[in-house]
Design a protein around this motif. Structure first.
Motif, PDB file in Angstrom:
ATOM      1  N   TYR A 105      41.592  29.364  45.683  1.00 33.46           N
ATOM      2  CA  TYR A 105      40.748  30.235  45.199  1.00 33.46           C
ATOM      3  C   TYR A 105      41.124  31.314  46.518  1.00 33.46           C
ATOM      4  N   PRO A 106      41.946  32.675  45.990  1.00 25.72           N
ATOM      5  CA  PRO A 106      41.869  32.836  45.052  1.00 25.72           C
ATOM      6  C   PRO A 106      43.420  32.268  45.151  1.00 25.72           C
TER       7      PRO A 106
ATOM      8  N   GLU B 124      37.195  30.328  38.714  1.00 27.25           N
ATOM      9  CA  GLU B 124      36.135  31.118  38.836  1.00 27.25           C
ATOM     10  C   GLU B 124      34.951  30.205  39.648  1.00 27.25           C
TER      11      GLU B 124
ATOM     12  N   SER C  92      34.700  32.018  42.720  1.00 24.33           N
ATOM     13  CA  SER C  92      33.695  32.975  43.353  1.00 24.33           C
ATOM     14  C   SER C  92      32.251  33.168  43.238  1.00 24.33           C
TER      15      SER C  92
END
Length: 99
Positions: A75-76, A83, A86
């Motif tokens: 991530y990112p 997901e 985040s």
């Protein structure tokens, strides 16, 4: 290893009071880095461990693992959605190896 947050109360993560000491896969992964921040993510009632090694990965990327040490995602990541990255996170500890 030096633990920057060693004076703080330990955070329970993946069923462990001491994730670095109890999760051998985590200790093994961190031995390869000079510096790293380790985060606890909670996503859909599951816990995940995120390792951020900005010196080695571009753009502050965090590599996310499940509690058994299975790779989940980065991530990112512009190619694959992640997901979990985040989701709310808590800093477990930071390390700095004295090489």
């Amino acid at each position: 290893m030096c633990f920057l947050n060693s004076c703080e109360k330990p955070v329970l993560a993946c069923g462990c009071d001491d994730p670095l000491g109890d999760l051998l896969w985590l200790k093994s992964k961190l031995e390869h880095y000079y510096e790293a921040d380790v985060y606890l993510y909670n996503y859909n009632d599951q816990e995940y461990i995120g390792i951020s090694v900005e010196a080695y990965l571009p753009y502050g990327r965090v590599v996310i693992w499940d509690c058994e040490g299975n790779y989940i995602c980065n991530y990112p990541d512009i190619h694959l959605p992640c997901e979990i990255g985040s989701a709310p996170r808590k800093l477990l500890f930071s390390i700095k190896n004295n090489l």
